[in-house]
Write a protein that holds these residues in place. Structure first.
Motif, PDB file in Angstrom:
ATOM      1  N   GLY A 149       0.802  -1.218   0.000  1.00  0.00           N
ATOM      2  CA  GLY A 149       0.000   0.000   0.000  1.00  0.00           C
ATOM      3  C   GLY A 149       0.825   1.254   0.000  1.00  0.00           C
ATOM      4  O   GLY A 149       0.333   2.329   0.338  1.00  0.00           O
ATOM      5  N   GLN A 150       2.107   1.154  -0.399  1.00  0.00           N
ATOM      6  CA  GLN A 150       2.995   2.316  -0.427  1.00  0.00           C
ATOM      7  C   GLN A 150       3.640   2.416  -1.807  1.00  0.00           C
ATOM      8  O   GLN A 150       4.813   2.106  -1.983  1.00  0.00           O
ATOM      9  N   PRO A 151       2.900   2.867  -2.822  1.00  0.00           N
ATOM     10  CA  PRO A 151       3.439   2.927  -4.182  1.00  0.00           C
ATOM     11  C   PRO A 151       4.505   3.971  -4.395  1.00  0.00           C
ATOM     12  O   PRO A 151       5.140   4.014  -5.433  1.00  0.00           O
ATOM     13  N   GLY A 152       4.748   4.839  -3.406  1.00  0.00           N
ATOM     14  CA  GLY A 152       5.814   5.823  -3.523  1.00  0.00           C
ATOM     15  C   GLY A 152       5.558   6.798  -4.649  1.00  0.00           C
ATOM     16  O   GLY A 152       4.488   7.388  -4.751  1.00  0.00           O
ATOM     17  N   ASN A 153       6.573   6.953  -5.513  1.00  0.00           N
ATOM     18  CA  ASN A 153       6.428   7.919  -6.596  1.00  0.00           C
ATOM     19  C   ASN A 153       5.849   7.269  -7.847  1.00  0.00           C
ATOM     20  O   ASN A 153       5.993   7.787  -8.936  1.00  0.00           O
ATOM     21  N   ARG A 154       5.177   6.111  -7.698  1.00  0.00           N
ATOM     22  CA  ARG A 154       4.571   5.432  -8.837  1.00  0.00           C
ATOM     23  C   ARG A 154       3.073   5.332  -8.590  1.00  0.00           C
ATOM     24  O   ARG A 154       2.586   4.344  -8.051  1.00  0.00           O
ATOM     25  N   PRO A 155       2.318   6.390  -8.944  1.00  0.00           N
ATOM     26  CA  PRO A 155       0.900   6.403  -8.599  1.00  0.00           C
ATOM     27  C   PRO A 155       0.060   5.409  -9.378  1.00  0.00           C
ATOM     28  O   PRO A 155      -1.057   5.127  -9.007  1.00  0.00           O
ATOM     29  N   CYS A 156       0.572   4.865 -10.491  1.00  0.00           N
ATOM     30  CA  CYS A 156      -0.197   3.931 -11.303  1.00  0.00           C
ATOM     31  C   CYS A 156       0.573   2.626 -11.446  1.00  0.00           C
ATOM     32  O   CYS A 156       1.372   2.481 -12.376  1.00  0.00           O
ATOM     33  N   PRO A 157       0.387   1.677 -10.524  1.00  0.00           N
ATOM     34  CA  PRO A 157       1.158   0.426 -10.583  1.00  0.00           C
ATOM     35  C   PRO A 157       0.988  -0.317 -11.901  1.00  0.00           C
ATOM     36  O   PRO A 157       1.944  -0.905 -12.410  1.00  0.00           O
ATOM     37  N   GLU A 158      -0.218  -0.311 -12.466  1.00  0.00           N
ATOM     38  CA  GLU A 158      -0.454  -1.044 -13.710  1.00  0.00           C
ATOM     39  C   GLU A 158       0.427  -0.501 -14.835  1.00  0.00           C
ATOM     40  O   GLU A 158       1.117  -1.248 -15.536  1.00  0.00           O
ATOM     41  N   GLY A 159       0.426   0.820 -15.013  1.00  0.00           N
ATOM     42  CA  GLY A 159       1.215   1.410 -16.086  1.00  0.00           C
ATOM     43  C   GLY A 159       2.702   1.219 -15.887  1.00  0.00           C
ATOM     44  O   GLY A 159       3.442   0.898 -16.824  1.00  0.00           O
ATOM     45  N   SER A 160       3.184   1.411 -14.641  1.00  0.00           N
ATOM     46  CA  SER A 160       4.606   1.242 -14.369  1.00  0.00           C
ATOM     47  C   SER A 160       5.049  -0.195 -14.586  1.00  0.00           C
ATOM     48  O   SER A 160       6.128  -0.456 -15.128  1.00  0.00           O
ATOM     49  N   ALA A 161       4.216  -1.151 -14.158  1.00  0.00           N
ATOM     50  CA  ALA A 161       4.566  -2.560 -14.353  1.00  0.00           C
ATOM     51  C   ALA A 161       4.661  -2.904 -15.834  1.00  0.00           C
ATOM     52  O   ALA A 161       5.579  -3.606 -16.272  1.00  0.00           O
ATOM     53  N   LEU A 162       3.732  -2.416 -16.624  1.00  0.00           N
ATOM     54  CA  LEU A 162       3.755  -2.687 -18.070  1.00  0.00           C
ATOM     55  C   LEU A 162       4.979  -2.052 -18.723  1.00  0.00           C
ATOM     56  O   LEU A 162       5.587  -2.640 -19.625  1.00  0.00           O
ATOM     57  N   ASP A 163       5.347  -0.845 -18.295  1.00  0.00           N
ATOM     58  CA  ASP A 163       6.533  -0.189 -18.845  1.00  0.00           C
ATOM     59  C   ASP A 163       7.790  -1.006 -18.574  1.00  0.00           C
ATOM     60  O   ASP A 163       8.651  -1.176 -19.441  1.00  0.00           O
ATOM     61  N   LEU A 164       7.918  -1.505 -17.343  1.00  0.00           N
ATOM     62  CA  LEU A 164       9.085  -2.303 -16.991  1.00  0.00           C
ATOM     63  C   LEU A 164       9.087  -3.643 -17.716  1.00  0.00           C
ATOM     64  O   LEU A 164      10.123  -4.108 -18.203  1.00  0.00           O
ATOM     65  N   LEU A 165       7.928  -4.274 -17.809  1.00  0.00           N
ATOM     66  CA  LEU A 165       7.833  -5.542 -18.527  1.00  0.00           C
ATOM     67  C   LEU A 165       8.196  -5.370 -19.992  1.00  0.00           C
ATOM     68  O   LEU A 165       8.808  -6.259 -20.602  1.00  0.00           O
TER      69      LEU A 165
END
Length: 342
Positions: free
Chosen positions: A203-219
């Motif tokens: 529950g602490q995403p830090g400076n990544r407010p959109c986990p879905e988008g960030s995960a897809l970018d990294l993948l």
């Protein structure tokens, strides 16, 4: 399933379908929780299978000894992605050809091993996945995973269709093992992805407010081998590397760029597009860390100069100037204000 089993499941799976509040711009998360605590030993495996089928991936599960199964899981659904944190006692989980025909999932799974070695059997052989390693596999290609001493892991699943978009149509024919532990062998994109999954589950995403988008970018970087441009993915990897080496006084653009596999010029452009030069971002994170130390009652005896060195500043004078410029107060005054209200 009888009434007793239904009652046990309702008591063990909390917050089904409940939205978790998230930052503006991201979709609400669907959260599921499960624990074998309070469930009769004879019903645990069946309910564990039932929960996993809803929350992450359908699995054929069995224990490897006569001890009652112990298992806990929290899972979050962001859009089409599923994030999971799993802890369990010794067990074997399998998706055979027959089981897959009955329970297709059309998903790619990433398993991050945190504790306990995992044996991973597949059509082309077997692998040993150790803590600090992640394995990416197609969940509709037969596999079996064995945890002789129990497990603690994180899981990320993505629909195969979305994976194929990220990989430019290249299917995942064999499992891939990638290091994400801190060290020379670590893949910075996978390390950043592991950090993202962990912070999302906590529950602490830090400076990544959109986990879905960030995960897809990294993948996208991971599955394309870096051949497809994604500034957000490289930025997330850079942030992860900075957090790992924040207290290194020699941390700079050159080291970060080399670690994530791009040029210094490219890295500088990515940070500028995000609204802050890399040097400013590093300085701000160090100041935040320093302020946490200064205002911690358990560390009030640590001299200000020592705090400056601990967080990566080369000198106390520069640290004091930077701290006052950022917070409008000197480090010592900040400590006094926090601890004694003066």
């Amino acid at each position: 399933m009888g009434h007793n089993q239904d009652d046990a499941e309702r008591a063990s799976v909390a917050e089904q379908g409940q939205d978790r509040a998230v930052a503006p711009g991201s979709r609400p998360a669907k959260q599921l929780r499960f624990s074998t605590n309070g469930i009769p030993a004879t019903n645990r495996v069946e309910l564990w299978e039932h929960h996993n089928a809803k929350a992450l991936i359908p699995l054929d599960i069995r224990t490897i000894d006569e001890e009652p199964l112990e298992a806990r899981e929290v899972s979050l659904g962001y859009g089409s992605l599923r994030f999971g944190g799993v802890t369990g006692s010794a067990q074997v989980v399998e998706r055979s050809e027959r089981f897959i025909r009955r329970n297709p999932t059309d998903a790619i799974a990433v398993f991050f091993t945190l504790r306990g070695e995992a044996l991973f059997y597949h059509r082309d052989g077997h692998e040993i996945v150790r803590p600090g390693q992640a394995i990416i596999c197609d969940a509709d290609r037969p596999f079996m995973r064995g945890f002789s001493k129990g497990l603690k892991e994180m899981v990320l699943t993505i629909p195969r269709e979305e994976y194929l978009e990220l990989s430019a149509g290249q299917p995942l024919l064999k499992p891939r093992i990638i290091d994400f532990s801190q060290g020379a062998a670590s893949n910075q994109q996978m390390r950043a992805l592991a950090g993202l999954v962990s912070s999302t589950l906590s529950g602490q995403p830090g400076n990544r407010p959109c986990p879905e988008g960030s995960a897809l970018d990294l993948l996208q970087i991971l599955v394309s081998g870096g051949s497809r441009e994604t500034g957000a993915g490289y930025l997330a990897a850079a942030h992860a590397h900075i957090e790992d080496h924040l207290c290194d006084p020699e941390l700079g653009t050159a080291k970060i760029a080399a670690a994530i596999g791009i040029s210094e010029r490219h890295l500088s452009r990515i940070f500028l597009e995000a609204g802050e030069p890399s040097g400013s971002y590093i300085r701000e994170r160090r100041l935040e860390l320093a302020r946490g130390i200064l205002t911690d009652p358990a560390r009030q005896s640590v001299p200000v100069g020592a705090v400056a060195l601990q967080v990566g500043f080369a000198s106390q004078s520069y640290f004091t100037r930077a701290f006052k410029s950022h917070y409008g107060i000197t480090p010592l005054a900040s400590r006094r204000e926090a601890l004694w209200g003066t």
